[in-house]
Design an enzyme around this catalytic site. Structure first.
Site, PDB file in Angstrom:
ATOM      1  N   LEU A 172     -61.257  48.002  61.619  1.00 21.95           N
ATOM      2  CA  LEU A 172     -60.335  47.368  62.013  1.00 21.95           C
ATOM      3  C   LEU A 172     -58.980  47.366  62.588  1.00 21.95           C
ATOM      4  CD1 LEU A 172     -61.997  44.030  64.296  1.00 21.95           C
ATOM      5  CD2 LEU A 172     -62.364  46.457  65.084  1.00 21.95           C
ATOM      6  N   ASN A 187     -67.438  37.615  64.108  1.00 23.13           N
ATOM      7  CA  ASN A 187     -68.484  38.621  63.691  1.00 23.13           C
ATOM      8  C   ASN A 187     -69.171  38.076  62.167  1.00 23.13           C
ATOM      9  OD1 ASN A 187     -68.264  40.466  61.651  1.00 23.13           O
ATOM     10  ND2 ASN A 187     -67.556  39.667  59.498  1.00 23.13           N
ATOM     11  N   HIS A 205     -71.206  37.657  59.307  1.00 19.66           N
ATOM     12  CA  HIS A 205     -71.139  37.490  57.642  1.00 19.66           C
ATOM     13  C   HIS A 205     -72.481  37.299  56.889  1.00 19.66           C
ATOM     14  CE1 HIS A 205     -69.873  39.643  53.867  1.00 19.66           C
ATOM     15  NE2 HIS A 205     -70.091  38.199  53.373  1.00 19.66           N
ATOM     16  N   ALA A 216     -81.162  32.694  59.100  1.00 21.05           N
ATOM     17  CA  ALA A 216     -79.819  32.439  59.569  1.00 21.05           C
ATOM     18  C   ALA A 216     -78.438  33.089  60.488  1.00 21.05           C
ATOM     19  CB  ALA A 216     -78.908  32.557  57.747  1.00 21.05           C
TER      20      ALA A 216
HETATM   21  C1  GRF Z   1     -76.040  42.198  59.588  1.00 18.19           C
HETATM   22  O1  GRF Z   1     -76.782  41.521  58.191  1.00 18.19           O
HETATM   23  C2  GRF Z   1     -74.381  41.504  59.578  1.00 18.19           C
HETATM   24  O2  GRF Z   1     -74.770  39.950  59.197  1.00 18.19           O
HETATM   25  C3  GRF Z   1     -74.310  41.923  58.628  1.00 18.19           C
HETATM   26  O3  GRF Z   1     -73.913  43.788  59.151  1.00 18.19           O
HETATM   27  C4  GRF Z   1     -75.992  43.640  59.486  1.00 18.19           C
HETATM   28  C5  GRF Z   1     -75.994  44.549  60.839  1.00 18.19           C
HETATM   29  O4  GRF Z   1     -77.280  43.997  60.738  1.00 18.19           O
HETATM   30  N1  GRF Z   1     -72.667  41.985  59.249  1.00 18.19           N
HETATM   31  P1  GRF Z   1     -78.242  45.244  62.278  1.00 18.19           P
HETATM   32  O5  GRF Z   1     -77.974  45.755  62.573  1.00 18.19           O
HETATM   33  O6  GRF Z   1     -77.601  43.215  63.316  1.00 18.19           O
HETATM   34  O7  GRF Z   1     -79.107  44.435  62.244  1.00 18.19           O
END
Ligand code: GRF
Length: 207
Positions: free
Chosen positions: A94, A108, A110, A180
Site C-alpha cells: 500500500l 490484514n 498474516h 487459525a
Molecule cells: C493467506 O495465507 C493470508 O494469511 C495471506 O495471504 C493468504 C491468502 O490466501 N495474507 P487466500 O487468498 O485467502 O486463500
C-alpha cells in the site's frame, strides 16, 4: 451495519470465510460492499460474484504510477461507502498516502504469529518455509491493523497452531488457514463491527 471492502490477489479462501460467516449468521451487521483484486484471474473475484458481491479488478499495470493507482483505489472504495478495508491476501504494497487516509480502518491477515516470520518478503509459502526451517514448534496467524510499516500495526487477534513433525510448507499453510486464519479474520471483523476494538499507544484493547 459495517460496510467492508475486501482486497485480494489470489484464491480468496479468507474472503470465503468472511462470506460464509455472513451467510450463516455468525457475522451479523456486516456487509461486503466490494471486492477488489489487482489480478484479473484471481479466483477470489469469482467467489465474490458467485455470492452476488460487486467485484472488480483494478490493476496497477494500467497506471503510470503508484499514487494514481491508489487514488483510484481510494475513490472506488469510498464510492462503495466502505467503513473498513480488509486485506485478505492482497499482495500489493500500500502507498503511504493510502494508509494515512484510511488509518485505523484497514486490517490484514498474516499467516504467522507476528512478530515472527513477518515483514518484507514474508508472504505466501515463504512464511511457512521459514517457520519450518527455524524449527519452531508453534506458529499461527495474526489479524492486525495496517500502519505505514510491513506487518507492524496494532495486533487485534492471534491464534496458535502446532507444527507437526512431517509438515511441509504446503501442509502447514493449509492447517494454519483452517485452524487459525478462517476463524480469527471473521472474529476480528465481528469485534470491530460491534465497536469493541480500541487502539491506544500502538496496541489494541478489546472491550
Ligand atoms: C493467506 O495465507 C493470508 O494469511 C495471506 O495471504 C493468504 C491468502 O490466501 N495474507 P487466500 O487468498 O485467502 O486463500
Amino acid at each position: 451495519m459495517l460496510n467492508i471492502t475486501v482486497l485480494v490477489s489470489g484464491g480468496g479462501t479468507n474472503l470465503q470465510a468472511v462470506i460464509d460467516a455472513i451467510e450463516n449468521g455468525t457475522l451479523k451487521d456486516v456487509r461486503i460492499v466490494k471486492v477488489i483484486s489487482n489480478k484479473e484471474d484471481a479466483y477470489a473475484l469469482q467467489r465474490a460474484r458467485q455470492h452476488g458481491i460487486d467485484a472488480e479488478c483494478i490493476s496497477p499495470k494500467n497506471f503510470t504510477d503508484r499514487s494514481g493507482y491508489f487514488e483510484t483505489m481510494s475513490r472506488k472504495i469510498e464510492e462503495a461507502d466502505t467503513q473498513l478495508i480488509v486485506l485478505a491476501g492482497f499482495l500489493v504494497v500500500l502507498s503511504g498516502d493510502f494508509v494515512k487516509k484510511w488509518t485505523g480502518k484497514i486490517i490484514n491477515i498474516h499467516p504467522s504469529l507476528i512478530p515472527a516470520f513477518c515483514g518484507d518478503g514474508f508472504y505466501g509459502l515463504k512464511v511457512h518455509e521459514n517457520a519450518l526451517k527455524r524449527g519452531v514448534k508453534v506458529t499461527g496467524a495474526t489479524v492486525h491493523f495496517v500502519d505505514e510499516g510491513t506487518d507492524t500495526g496494532p495486533i487485534i487477534l492471534q491464534k496458535a497452531v502446532e507444527i507437526e513433525e512431517d509438515d511441509t510448507p504446503v501442509t502447514l499453510q493449509k492447517r494454519v488457514m483452517e485452524q487459525a486464519e478462517w476463524i480469527i479474520l471473521p472474529k476480528a471483523i465481528d469485534l470491530i463491527s460491534k465497536g469493541r476494538v480500541f487502539i491506544k499507544d500502538k496496541r489494541t484493547y478489546i472491550e
